[in-house]
Design a protein around this motif. Sequence first.
Motif, PDB file in Angstrom:
ATOM      1  N   ALA A 124      -5.254  -4.236  -1.539  1.00 32.89           N
ATOM      2  CA  ALA A 124      -4.546  -3.323  -2.483  1.00 32.89           C
ATOM      3  C   ALA A 124      -4.372  -2.164  -1.714  1.00 32.89           C
ATOM      4  O   ALA A 124      -5.395  -1.529  -0.951  1.00 32.89           O
ATOM      5  CB  ALA A 124      -5.100  -3.137  -3.922  1.00 32.89           C
ATOM      6  N   LEU A 125      -3.029  -1.727  -1.669  1.00 37.13           N
ATOM      7  CA  LEU A 125      -2.738  -0.307  -1.075  1.00 37.13           C
ATOM      8  C   LEU A 125      -2.534   0.802  -2.105  1.00 37.13           C
ATOM      9  O   LEU A 125      -1.447   0.534  -2.830  1.00 37.13           O
ATOM     10  CB  LEU A 125      -1.664  -0.554  -0.052  1.00 37.13           C
ATOM     11  N   LEU A 126      -3.251   1.751  -1.685  1.00 37.45           N
ATOM     12  CA  LEU A 126      -3.037   2.808  -2.736  1.00 37.45           C
ATOM     13  C   LEU A 126      -2.454   3.905  -2.053  1.00 37.45           C
ATOM     14  O   LEU A 126      -3.014   4.571  -1.028  1.00 37.45           O
ATOM     15  CB  LEU A 126      -4.491   3.398  -3.141  1.00 37.45           C
ATOM     16  N   GLN A 127      -1.264   4.345  -2.201  1.00 38.14           N
ATOM     17  CA  GLN A 127      -0.406   5.326  -1.661  1.00 38.14           C
ATOM     18  C   GLN A 127      -0.350   6.589  -2.452  1.00 38.14           C
ATOM     19  O   GLN A 127      -0.299   6.305  -3.382  1.00 38.14           O
ATOM     20  CB  GLN A 127       1.096   4.890  -1.275  1.00 38.14           C
ATOM     21  N   LEU A 144     -10.398   1.393   3.073  1.00 33.82           N
ATOM     22  CA  LEU A 144      -9.977   1.685   4.420  1.00 33.82           C
ATOM     23  C   LEU A 144      -8.896   3.134   4.305  1.00 33.82           C
ATOM     24  O   LEU A 144      -7.899   3.116   3.927  1.00 33.82           O
ATOM     25  CB  LEU A 144      -9.174   0.799   5.067  1.00 33.82           C
ATOM     26  N   ASP A 145      -9.550   4.134   4.285  1.00 36.45           N
ATOM     27  CA  ASP A 145      -9.133   5.461   4.422  1.00 36.45           C
ATOM     28  C   ASP A 145      -7.941   5.742   5.423  1.00 36.45           C
ATOM     29  O   ASP A 145      -8.376   5.413   6.738  1.00 36.45           O
ATOM     30  CB  ASP A 145      -9.871   6.668   4.190  1.00 36.45           C
ATOM     31  N   GLU A 146      -6.852   6.019   5.143  1.00 38.61           N
ATOM     32  CA  GLU A 146      -5.855   6.586   6.265  1.00 38.61           C
ATOM     33  C   GLU A 146      -5.632   5.184   6.883  1.00 38.61           C
ATOM     34  O   GLU A 146      -5.353   5.204   8.103  1.00 38.61           O
ATOM     35  CB  GLU A 146      -6.057   7.705   6.931  1.00 38.61           C
ATOM     36  N   GLU A 147      -5.199   4.008   6.154  1.00 34.45           N
ATOM     37  CA  GLU A 147      -4.900   2.628   6.938  1.00 34.45           C
ATOM     38  C   GLU A 147      -3.875   2.879   8.068  1.00 34.45           C
ATOM     39  O   GLU A 147      -3.949   1.913   8.780  1.00 34.45           O
ATOM     40  CB  GLU A 147      -4.858   1.684   5.796  1.00 34.45           C
ATOM     41  N   HIS A 148      -3.060   3.939   7.816  1.00 35.34           N
ATOM     42  CA  HIS A 148      -1.945   3.772   8.733  1.00 35.34           C
ATOM     43  C   HIS A 148      -2.319   4.251  10.133  1.00 35.34           C
ATOM     44  O   HIS A 148      -1.536   4.224  11.242  1.00 35.34           O
ATOM     45  CB  HIS A 148      -0.434   4.484   8.336  1.00 35.34           C
ATOM     46  N   ASP A 149      -3.465   4.808  10.014  1.00 35.87           N
ATOM     47  CA  ASP A 149      -3.899   5.505  11.586  1.00 35.87           C
ATOM     48  C   ASP A 149      -4.214   4.526  12.618  1.00 35.87           C
ATOM     49  O   ASP A 149      -4.777   3.776  12.514  1.00 35.87           O
ATOM     50  CB  ASP A 149      -5.240   6.343  11.057  1.00 35.87           C
ATOM     51  N   LEU A 190     -14.345   3.228   5.508  1.00 31.45           N
ATOM     52  CA  LEU A 190     -13.851   3.480   6.595  1.00 31.45           C
ATOM     53  C   LEU A 190     -13.063   4.495   6.942  1.00 31.45           C
ATOM     54  O   LEU A 190     -12.019   4.632   6.337  1.00 31.45           O
ATOM     55  CB  LEU A 190     -13.371   2.186   7.320  1.00 31.45           C
ATOM     56  N   LEU A 191     -13.215   5.557   7.669  1.00 28.56           N
ATOM     57  CA  LEU A 191     -12.560   6.674   8.226  1.00 28.56           C
ATOM     58  C   LEU A 191     -12.147   6.267   9.797  1.00 28.56           C
ATOM     59  O   LEU A 191     -12.824   5.819  10.467  1.00 28.56           O
ATOM     60  CB  LEU A 191     -13.312   7.925   8.237  1.00 28.56           C
TER      61      LEU A 191
END
Length: 182
Positions: free
Chosen positions: A66-69, A167-172, A99-100
């Motif tokens: 799931a993606l939380l935006q 997975l925090d800031e998954e776009h990084d 995960l950071l």
Amino acid sequence: ELNAKGFTQGLINKALKAQALRLNLAPIQPVLRPRYNYAPPHFSQPQQKILEEFATFIKARQFKVALLQGVTGSGKTEIYFKLLADLIKQEEKGQILILLPEILLGQQFAEKFKKRFGSEPVFWQSQLSLPQKKQVWDGLVSGQEQVIVGARSALFLPYYNLRLIILDEEHDNSYKQTESPA
């Protein structure tokens, strides 16, 4: 092999045997256990809906992504905290990996975590000493450590009952491997 002071292990062993040197092992500081029975903040209707949906995923015990935006300051971290508190309070305690993208972000996260739960989470990072790494490792294997924060390498730790990965800031870009395996 030389240690930081330039002494070989053999020389140190001889000095210990001759009682010219005494070995004092400092105990590893015990980890303060977070308290997960906090009063959560008031969640907005959309946040409450997200929490209910995520709780359904966790309860089903099936793999789900799931993606939380949300923009910075929209309450994503509080949603994470509520999910992990609820999961840990369950009868069958689960472990949560957060995960950071960079462990440098960990200090800010640790401050928020400590404010909410009364102690810092356990961190996995390259700067840990071998005894510290062993303490974290043993705590994960036994199930004693329930919340671990780290970078990508934390995925490979030996979890006892890993139930949730955040997975925090998954776009990084730091999550992405750019070199191909050779």
